[in-house]
Write a protein that holds these residues in place. Sequence first.
Motif, PDB file in Angstrom:
ATOM      1  N   TYR A 208       0.469  -1.176  -0.074  1.00 48.89           N
ATOM      2  CA  TYR A 208      -0.106  -0.270  -0.249  1.00 48.89           C
ATOM      3  C   TYR A 208       0.889   1.454   0.374  1.00 48.89           C
ATOM      4  N   HIS A 209       1.649   1.318   1.045  1.00 51.69           N
ATOM      5  CA  HIS A 209       2.333   2.003   0.467  1.00 51.69           C
ATOM      6  C   HIS A 209       3.597   2.622  -0.525  1.00 51.69           C
ATOM      7  N   VAL A 210       4.278   1.505  -0.661  1.00 51.02           N
ATOM      8  CA  VAL A 210       4.894   1.743  -2.390  1.00 51.02           C
ATOM      9  C   VAL A 210       3.914   2.550  -2.938  1.00 51.02           C
ATOM     10  N   SER A 211       2.479   1.480  -3.221  1.00 54.10           N
ATOM     11  CA  SER A 211       1.579   2.653  -4.022  1.00 54.10           C
ATOM     12  C   SER A 211       1.405   4.505  -4.254  1.00 54.10           C
ATOM     13  N   PHE A 245      -6.978  -0.920   3.567  1.00 53.67           N
ATOM     14  CA  PHE A 245      -5.571  -0.625   4.793  1.00 53.67           C
ATOM     15  C   PHE A 245      -6.846  -0.121   5.398  1.00 53.67           C
ATOM     16  N   GLU A 246      -7.790   0.090   6.003  1.00 54.09           N
ATOM     17  CA  GLU A 246      -7.989   0.237   7.206  1.00 54.09           C
ATOM     18  C   GLU A 246      -7.961  -1.315   7.982  1.00 54.09           C
ATOM     19  N   PHE A 247      -8.751  -2.438   7.039  1.00 54.60           N
ATOM     20  CA  PHE A 247      -8.503  -3.453   7.813  1.00 54.60           C
ATOM     21  C   PHE A 247      -7.166  -4.286   8.058  1.00 54.60           C
ATOM     22  N   LEU A 248      -6.436  -3.945   7.585  1.00 53.60           N
ATOM     23  CA  LEU A 248      -5.125  -3.734   7.815  1.00 53.60           C
ATOM     24  C   LEU A 248      -4.416  -3.189   9.134  1.00 53.60           C
ATOM     25  N   ALA A 249      -5.019  -2.446   8.724  1.00 53.84           N
ATOM     26  CA  ALA A 249      -4.655  -1.159   9.957  1.00 53.84           C
ATOM     27  C   ALA A 249      -5.388  -1.800  11.580  1.00 53.84           C
ATOM     28  N   GLY A 250      -6.233  -2.112  11.478  1.00 52.01           N
ATOM     29  CA  GLY A 250      -6.480  -2.896  12.866  1.00 52.01           C
ATOM     30  C   GLY A 250      -6.275  -3.695  13.060  1.00 52.01           C
ATOM     31  N   THR A 251      -5.713  -4.602  12.292  1.00 58.35           N
ATOM     32  CA  THR A 251      -5.281  -6.100  12.309  1.00 58.35           C
ATOM     33  C   THR A 251      -3.729  -5.544  12.597  1.00 58.35           C
ATOM     34  N   ARG A 252      -2.816  -5.090  12.683  1.00 62.54           N
ATOM     35  CA  ARG A 252      -1.839  -4.852  12.812  1.00 62.54           C
ATOM     36  C   ARG A 252      -1.564  -4.469  14.252  1.00 62.54           C
ATOM     37  N   CYS A 253      -2.913  -3.515  14.806  1.00 57.83           N
ATOM     38  CA  CYS A 253      -2.867  -2.315  16.110  1.00 57.83           C
ATOM     39  C   CYS A 253      -3.512  -4.018  16.718  1.00 57.83           C
ATOM     40  N   PHE A 254      -3.987  -4.922  16.356  1.00 62.58           N
ATOM     41  CA  PHE A 254      -4.107  -6.367  17.308  1.00 62.58           C
ATOM     42  C   PHE A 254      -2.860  -6.923  17.532  1.00 62.58           C
ATOM     43  N   TYR A 303      -9.247 -11.192   5.030  1.00 62.98           N
ATOM     44  CA  TYR A 303      -8.053 -10.675   4.903  1.00 62.98           C
ATOM     45  C   TYR A 303      -7.382 -11.136   3.370  1.00 62.98           C
ATOM     46  N   PHE A 304      -7.955 -12.464   2.822  1.00 60.79           N
ATOM     47  CA  PHE A 304      -7.138 -12.228   1.573  1.00 60.79           C
ATOM     48  C   PHE A 304      -7.546 -11.579   0.839  1.00 60.79           C
ATOM     49  N   ARG A 305      -9.442 -11.325   0.480  1.00 57.24           N
ATOM     50  CA  ARG A 305      -9.488 -10.100  -0.627  1.00 57.24           C
ATOM     51  C   ARG A 305      -9.458  -8.548  -0.480  1.00 57.24           C
ATOM     52  N   HIS A 306      -8.655  -8.446   0.981  1.00 58.75           N
ATOM     53  CA  HIS A 306      -8.345  -6.939   1.185  1.00 58.75           C
ATOM     54  C   HIS A 306      -6.847  -7.017   0.327  1.00 58.75           C
ATOM     55  N   ALA A 307      -6.251  -8.265   1.231  1.00 60.04           N
ATOM     56  CA  ALA A 307      -4.955  -8.474   0.108  1.00 60.04           C
ATOM     57  C   ALA A 307      -4.786  -7.705  -1.296  1.00 60.04           C
ATOM     58  N   ARG A 308      -5.747  -8.982  -1.950  1.00 61.40           N
ATOM     59  CA  ARG A 308      -5.767  -9.125  -3.075  1.00 61.40           C
ATOM     60  C   ARG A 308      -6.188  -7.518  -3.931  1.00 61.40           C
ATOM     61  N   SER A 309      -6.910  -6.177  -3.291  1.00 60.71           N
ATOM     62  CA  SER A 309      -7.271  -4.993  -4.263  1.00 60.71           C
ATOM     63  C   SER A 309      -6.071  -4.529  -3.823  1.00 60.71           C
ATOM     64  N   ILE A 310      -5.787  -4.870  -2.016  1.00 60.87           N
ATOM     65  CA  ILE A 310      -3.777  -3.617  -2.889  1.00 60.87           C
ATOM     66  C   ILE A 310      -2.804  -4.512  -3.574  1.00 60.87           C
ATOM     67  N   ASP A 311      -2.727  -5.767  -3.697  1.00 58.26           N
ATOM     68  CA  ASP A 311      -1.730  -6.093  -5.189  1.00 58.26           C
ATOM     69  C   ASP A 311      -2.270  -5.910  -6.278  1.00 58.26           C
ATOM     70  N   ARG A 312      -2.970  -5.793  -6.690  1.00 57.18           N
ATOM     71  CA  ARG A 312      -4.260  -5.642  -7.460  1.00 57.18           C
ATOM     72  C   ARG A 312      -3.467  -4.047  -8.435  1.00 57.18           C
ATOM     73  N   LEU A 313      -3.995  -3.679  -7.164  1.00 53.90           N
ATOM     74  CA  LEU A 313      -3.027  -1.947  -7.174  1.00 53.90           C
ATOM     75  C   LEU A 313      -1.929  -1.588  -7.395  1.00 53.90           C
ATOM     76  N   THR A 314      -0.848  -1.762  -6.128  1.00 56.48           N
ATOM     77  CA  THR A 314       0.584  -2.225  -6.525  1.00 56.48           C
ATOM     78  C   THR A 314       0.921  -2.706  -8.317  1.00 56.48           C
ATOM     79  N   ALA A 315       0.240  -3.729  -8.181  1.00 53.09           N
ATOM     80  CA  ALA A 315       1.073  -4.345  -9.630  1.00 53.09           C
ATOM     81  C   ALA A 315       0.362  -3.831 -10.744  1.00 53.09           C
ATOM     82  N   GLN A 316      -0.527  -2.647 -11.017  1.00 55.34           N
ATOM     83  CA  GLN A 316      -0.674  -1.963 -11.398  1.00 55.34           C
ATOM     84  C   GLN A 316      -0.126  -1.317 -12.027  1.00 55.34           C
ATOM     85  N   LEU A 317      -0.114  -0.586 -10.821  1.00 54.36           N
ATOM     86  CA  LEU A 317       1.079   1.082 -10.332  1.00 54.36           C
ATOM     87  C   LEU A 317       2.608   0.605 -10.960  1.00 54.36           C
ATOM     88  N   LEU A 318       3.388   0.251 -10.383  1.00 55.48           N
ATOM     89  CA  LEU A 318       4.223  -0.729 -10.337  1.00 55.48           C
ATOM     90  C   LEU A 318       4.359  -0.988 -12.010  1.00 55.48           C
TER      91      LEU A 318
END
Length: 895
Positions: A208-211, A245-254, A303-318
């Motif tokens: 997400y940060h790379v994007s 990212f909001e989902f990951l932020a909550g999970t990382r805090c946890f 989790y995996f569906r959220h990760a897929r959203s970020i992965d797709r965005l990052t892949a397109q921007l890269l």
Amino acid sequence: MSSSAPSSTLAEHYAGESAKVRYAFETTGDGLAAARERSKLVDKVVTQLYRDLLSPDPAGPGNFCLVAVGGYGRQELFPYSDVDLLFLSESGRVSESFRQPVAAMARALWDLRLRVGHSARTLAECGRLHRDNLEFSISLLDCRFLAGDQDLFGRLRNEVIPELMARHRHELVGDLLEVTRERHEKHGSTIFHLEPNLKEAPGGQRDYHVSRWLALIWELDRSGRWVSPESQWPLPLRAPAVQAFEFLAGTRCFLHYRQERDANVLTYELQDQAASLGIGHGSASARKADAPALAPADWMRAYFRHARSIDRLTAQLLDGASPSRSSLYGLFQDWRSRLSSADFSVVRGRIFPRRPAALADVGTVLSLFEMVARHKIELSHEAERWVEEALRAVADRAPAYPGTWEHLRRILVLPHAPEALRAMHRLGLLVALFPEFRAIDALVVRDFYHRYTVDEHSFMTIQNLHDLGGRSSPPPSAAGESWEPKFSEVLAELEQPELLFFSLLFHDVGKGKPGGDHVRGSLEAMGKIFARLGIEPQDRETICFLIQNHLEMSATFQRRDIFDPDVVRAFAEKIGTPERLKMLCLLTYADIKAVNPDALTPWKAEMLWRLYAATSNYFTRSLDQERVHGAGEAAAGAASYPASYLAKASRARALLVASGSAAGAGEDFTAFLEGFPKRYLESHAPEEIAAHYRMARQLGEGPAQLTVQHLKHFYELTVLTADRPFLFASLTGTLAAWGMNILKADAFANSAGIVLDTFRFVDLYQTLAMNPSEIGRFEQTVIDVVSGKVGVTALLSGRASPQKLPRAKVVVPTQIRFDDASSSTSTLLELITQDRPGLLYRVSSTLAELGCNIEVALIDTEGQKVIDVFYLTSAGAKLDSRKQEGIRQALLPKL
């Protein structure tokens, strides 16, 4: 300047406010809010120390300021994240004058138990590209003013950083792409790990940060303006990525609060806790009281569906940010433009649609992925959007499209089918065509042995077989035999490989259905699919056979004595034809290898190949022709030996004579072979048989003869001694006491009461490998145990007891089954249970106490699951039902 130690008031304030931040998170589950509030709290602490130690005037001194960078600069300070600070000065002279107070401030922050990363740089140093420290240059993109000279910070943000980005955009982007690629490779280049690192893995926070960084670099280079990076992202991908990212932020805090450190791996245990609390979906206290808790597998699917959203965005921007490549590469990509068709253009190595999505049908969409599978051409962003729009238009008609099978069978056998299938799944086409596949989309099966989600596992099985294509020689390897060329030859012989690939695609789809029998669920799904596809009846039978029996071959070589002709015969009769044998062998190879990177051990590959070869021989009847009875028996001195076995015995005899062993030509060698089962000759080379005979000749010199060999991937212990009660159990106990993991065990006995036990084991702690002198002590321990000088109980007393072991990540229920049909001479005991130290010793000693003789032991471990099979006799016969029940009742309390 005041003391470097923080005041007790400041420490108490920080501790009290931190507790409030944690309480707010546990109440609301809002991880981003918690990260922002912690950032604000640290701002107060840092600025207070700045006033105390550097300047009482928040705006002073001149030409010096304090800057937050990295995650702290973004105000994403998770509970145990590092606090990254930049002490910025106009010149080196100014920086030097503040060296001591800067160090004092860093110590004060450490005393508050804040993990601080700080650097002191001049404005000019910030404007230079640091190729050896990409992290610093990138961290400036998240800079934020804290205290000091605001004009100096303004020059950094408005002049130095934009100029740096404009001057070195290509280098920065190139380095960022390379670092991201290397990071992805460390995590297998897939988002679908069952215990993922939510910060570093593909689709995690770092992506997400790379994007964000890519968007900022592009805009700063283009216009010199600072913008919200999210506003620059493609609109269809923006909202899903932000939600992810909001989902990951909550999970990382946890994760941070639960482990009280910056640890970001989602272990099974933490998944359980996160699911029960509804992390990422609001906290438990914020949800309705009657709302059921999520199952861990369902929570991970989110989790995996959220990760897929970020992965797709990052892949397109890269992809869009990739620096221009060499002119030669450009010429190659231009040449590939000749692959354009009436429906699609290929421009600079990417596919673009020629027609509006509204005019597309399912066949046109499938032809796009056929191009991907044939030529490995990447989809353009426009093509991806075109597919999604086309699917929305034809969604109701897609499952019934009559040409699906003809398109898919072509895609499956093309060289880049795995890439095409993953793209089809990512964009929703696979589920649109086969709604049954939705059941395993991002599905987690938590057995601690499988590494990936079910859908990714299915794609990897197909990838494993395509990786075999065209392989005629072993790939470079540090050591050991490569099995790929052998399996590659079998793949090349298939008449209809598309049936195998199609079976692999759906072999586990039943895992997404209720009920414990996933094979039945997969077959039920195939019934619905067959009703829509025009697959020939005989091809349907083949596909159903492969799915129904996809576990059969691995179960046979792991739980049956494959050197027993009766086992091979029964297996061959179940398979039916050589073509089905080839497909099932390859399916088993691909399926095991896709479980996790270490699942297909050299031993499993060897046993799989041996079972394939033996069954193939059975089908060609060469094995039946070798099973002669009577002819030549006198030459070998043993009754009913097939010709191939007699040849081995004759070769072993010749080796003994050639080495000067006169007894090898006489009756002693005949007496040595007398009573050994046929499988002894089948499973040992003539050289080994001759060596065993020499060991038997030396038995008078001691209680046992033994050898320890370090083979390619394991050690092999061979013990030859006179039979006695508890012998096998004593040997397994000795190996357990030395910390060895037993892979396989064989037990043979001849008519003279000589026992030959062979153990293949892994030296888990490299005791023998790192200390060659220990081999002698290990051998002496075995001899002392066999002779009765040392008791196994004493050896095992220093080993970990089950009570001292960490809690198992996955609970394996114990299963005990008996089988009287698979062997004509023995009763099979199948044991599945939780792995633990000394297990084999406890089992084998219990069997010995009950008067059972272990003819063969097949040992296997999958993660924390033990799968052991023992061929048992009692008084030379099979076990009756009463004996079997007695064994069950004796074993259960010890497991």
